[in-house]
Design a protein around this motif. Structure first.
Motif, mmCIF file in Angstrom:
data_model
loop_
_atom_site.group_PDB
_atom_site.id
_atom_site.type_symbol
_atom_site.label_atom_id
_atom_site.label_comp_id
_atom_site.label_asym_id
_atom_site.label_seq_id
_atom_site.Cartn_x
_atom_site.Cartn_y
_atom_site.Cartn_z
ATOM 1 N N TYR A 82 34.975 34.234 54.692
ATOM 2 C CA TYR A 82 35.748 33.532 53.669
ATOM 3 C C TYR A 82 36.127 34.480 52.543
ATOM 4 C CZ TYR A 82 33.769 29.565 56.093
ATOM 5 O OH TYR A 82 33.408 28.672 57.064
ATOM 6 N N ALA A 83 37.341 34.311 52.041
ATOM 7 C CA ALA A 83 37.803 35.003 50.841
ATOM 8 C C ALA A 83 37.839 33.972 49.726
ATOM 9 C CB ALA A 83 39.203 35.587 51.060
ATOM 10 N N PHE A 84 37.462 34.406 48.524
ATOM 11 C CA PHE A 84 37.557 33.514 47.379
ATOM 12 C C PHE A 84 37.838 34.341 46.137
ATOM 13 C CE2 PHE A 84 33.180 34.755 47.786
ATOM 14 C CZ PHE A 84 32.732 34.939 46.490
ATOM 15 N N PRO A 85 38.524 33.756 45.145
ATOM 16 C CA PRO A 85 38.829 34.504 43.921
ATOM 17 C C PRO A 85 37.555 34.984 43.249
ATOM 18 C CG PRO A 85 40.069 32.465 43.993
ATOM 19 C CD PRO A 85 39.086 32.409 45.117
ATOM 20 N N ARG A 86 37.538 36.216 42.835
ATOM 21 C CA ARG A 86 36.360 36.849 42.239
ATOM 22 C C ARG A 86 35.853 36.089 41.027
ATOM 23 N NH1 ARG A 86 32.111 38.336 40.739
ATOM 24 N NH2 ARG A 86 31.537 40.387 40.065
ATOM 25 N N HIS A 87 36.731 35.571 40.207
ATOM 26 C CA HIS A 87 36.325 34.895 38.978
ATOM 27 C C HIS A 87 36.368 33.379 39.106
ATOM 28 C CE1 HIS A 87 36.056 38.662 36.926
ATOM 29 N NE2 HIS A 87 37.279 38.973 37.301
ATOM 30 N N SER A 88 36.358 32.861 40.334
ATOM 31 C CA SER A 88 36.454 31.413 40.513
ATOM 32 C C SER A 88 35.237 30.674 39.984
ATOM 33 C CB SER A 88 36.659 31.068 41.987
ATOM 34 O OG SER A 88 35.531 31.442 42.736
ATOM 35 N N ASP A 89 34.100 31.380 39.878
ATOM 36 C CA ASP A 89 32.901 30.722 39.380
ATOM 37 C C ASP A 89 32.809 30.748 37.858
ATOM 38 O OD1 ASP A 89 32.582 33.456 39.329
ATOM 39 O OD2 ASP A 89 30.479 33.406 39.905
ATOM 40 N N MET A 90 33.768 31.378 37.212
ATOM 41 C CA MET A 90 33.739 31.465 35.763
ATOM 42 C C MET A 90 34.290 30.182 35.140
ATOM 43 S SD MET A 90 34.933 35.360 35.186
ATOM 44 C CE MET A 90 34.521 35.296 33.460
ATOM 45 N N LYS A 91 33.629 29.758 34.111
ATOM 46 C CA LYS A 91 34.073 28.568 33.390
ATOM 47 C C LYS A 91 34.833 29.025 32.153
ATOM 48 C CE LYS A 91 31.459 25.645 35.814
ATOM 49 N NZ LYS A 91 31.751 25.932 37.167
ATOM 50 N N GLY A 92 35.770 28.244 31.735
ATOM 51 C CA GLY A 92 36.487 28.582 30.520
ATOM 52 C C GLY A 92 37.868 27.969 30.495
ATOM 53 N N LYS A 93 38.573 28.280 29.430
ATOM 54 C CA LYS A 93 39.916 27.754 29.215
ATOM 55 C C LYS A 93 40.925 28.851 29.516
ATOM 56 C CE LYS A 93 42.177 27.212 25.107
ATOM 57 N NZ LYS A 93 42.314 26.838 23.719
ATOM 58 N N PHE A 94 41.958 28.515 30.285
ATOM 59 C CA PHE A 94 43.022 29.454 30.600
ATOM 60 C C PHE A 94 44.018 29.475 29.446
ATOM 61 C CE2 PHE A 94 47.200 30.458 32.420
ATOM 62 C CZ PHE A 94 46.924 31.686 32.991
ATOM 63 N N VAL A 95 44.263 30.667 28.881
ATOM 64 C CA VAL A 95 45.214 30.829 27.780
ATOM 65 C C VAL A 95 46.332 31.741 28.267
ATOM 66 C CG1 VAL A 95 45.538 31.659 25.424
ATOM 67 C CG2 VAL A 95 43.369 30.593 26.075
ATOM 68 N N PRO A 96 47.558 31.214 28.370
ATOM 69 C CA PRO A 96 48.684 32.039 28.826
ATOM 70 C C PRO A 96 48.987 33.181 27.852
ATOM 71 C CG PRO A 96 49.283 29.716 28.752
ATOM 72 C CD PRO A 96 47.955 29.840 28.109
ATOM 73 N N ILE A 97 49.447 34.297 28.390
ATOM 74 C CA ILE A 97 49.884 35.430 27.568
ATOM 75 C C ILE A 97 51.409 35.434 27.584
ATOM 76 C CG2 ILE A 97 49.906 37.936 27.338
ATOM 77 C CD1 ILE A 97 47.225 37.959 28.832
ATOM 78 N N GLU A 120 51.925 32.992 36.164
ATOM 79 C CA GLU A 120 51.920 33.245 34.726
ATOM 80 C C GLU A 120 50.629 33.966 34.362
ATOM 81 O OE1 GLU A 120 52.838 30.833 30.637
ATOM 82 O OE2 GLU A 120 51.745 29.760 32.200
ATOM 83 N N PRO A 121 50.736 35.136 33.658
ATOM 84 C CA PRO A 121 49.511 35.844 33.271
ATOM 85 C C PRO A 121 48.823 35.128 32.114
ATOM 86 C CG PRO A 121 51.426 36.969 32.379
ATOM 87 C CD PRO A 121 51.940 35.844 33.234
ATOM 88 N N GLY A 122 47.510 35.253 32.100
ATOM 89 C CA GLY A 122 46.725 34.661 31.024
ATOM 90 C C GLY A 122 45.320 35.215 31.048
ATOM 91 N N ILE A 123 44.506 34.704 30.121
ATOM 92 C CA ILE A 123 43.116 35.131 30.052
ATOM 93 C C ILE A 123 42.221 33.903 30.140
ATOM 94 C CG2 ILE A 123 43.431 37.290 28.839
ATOM 95 C CD1 ILE A 123 42.325 34.967 26.522
ATOM 96 N N LEU A 124 40.990 34.141 30.534
ATOM 97 C CA LEU A 124 40.006 33.082 30.616
ATOM 98 C C LEU A 124 39.076 33.218 29.427
ATOM 99 C CD1 LEU A 124 39.536 30.829 32.638
ATOM 100 C CD2 LEU A 124 37.862 32.254 33.750
ATOM 101 N N VAL A 125 39.042 32.184 28.577
ATOM 102 C CA VAL A 125 38.241 32.194 27.350
ATOM 103 C C VAL A 125 37.076 31.238 27.512
ATOM 104 C CG1 VAL A 125 38.257 31.737 24.869
ATOM 105 C CG2 VAL A 125 40.286 32.680 25.962
ATOM 106 N N ASP A 126 35.860 31.709 27.199
ATOM 107 C CA ASP A 126 34.668 30.840 27.279
ATOM 108 C C ASP A 126 34.718 29.739 26.246
ATOM 109 O OD1 ASP A 126 33.629 32.314 29.338
ATOM 110 O OD2 ASP A 126 32.530 33.652 28.005
#
Length: 126
Positions: A82-97, A120-126
């Motif tokens: 199985y392939a899965f996104p590396r940061h899929s287990d991270m919790k947080g709010k997606f903020v678009p750049i 759309e690029p963005g960052i994941l904020v805790d």
């Protein structure tokens, strides 16, 4: 002896895994067709046992992993990949750049993770 397996991302076929037994180890040669917008990690599952094969890196026009693991760690049964996104287990709010808006999280830049959602690029904020 060489065995070939499918690599799935959710229910979609994204690649192939070639498994070769080398003494007390399995050699895994995995090749995937992925977008490259997100880092993906590969897992091998045997029964109740899961093992990470690592993060996909650019290989021969696609992405893949080439590694070895002890057979006693992986198990000797039917394997699934199985392939899965590396940061899929991270919790947080997606903020678009966006180029036309100030970036409010510049102080925390070293602790943030770049992600793409709907192209759309963005960052994941805790």
């Amino acid at each position: 002896m060489i065995k070939n397996y499918d690599i799935l991302l959710e229910s979609q076929l994204v690649g192939k895994a070639e498994v070769t037994r080398e003494g007390l180890y399995y050699r895994f040669r995995c090749q995937c067709s992925l977008s490259g917008e997100v880092m993906y990690q590969l897992k091998v599952v045997c029964g109740e046992t899961e093992n990470s094969l690592g993060i996909c890196v650019p290989v021969a026009g696609g992405f893949g992993v080439n590694t070895c693991l002890p057979i006693k760690t992986v198990g000797e049964g039917d394997l699934s990949f199985y392939a899965f996104p590396r940061h899929s287990d991270m919790k947080g709010k997606f903020v678009p750049i966006r180029a036309d808006e100030p970036f409010a999280y510049i102080e925390n830049l070293q602790n943030l993770h770049l992600e793409f959602r709907n192209d759309e690029p963005g960052i994941l904020v805790d």
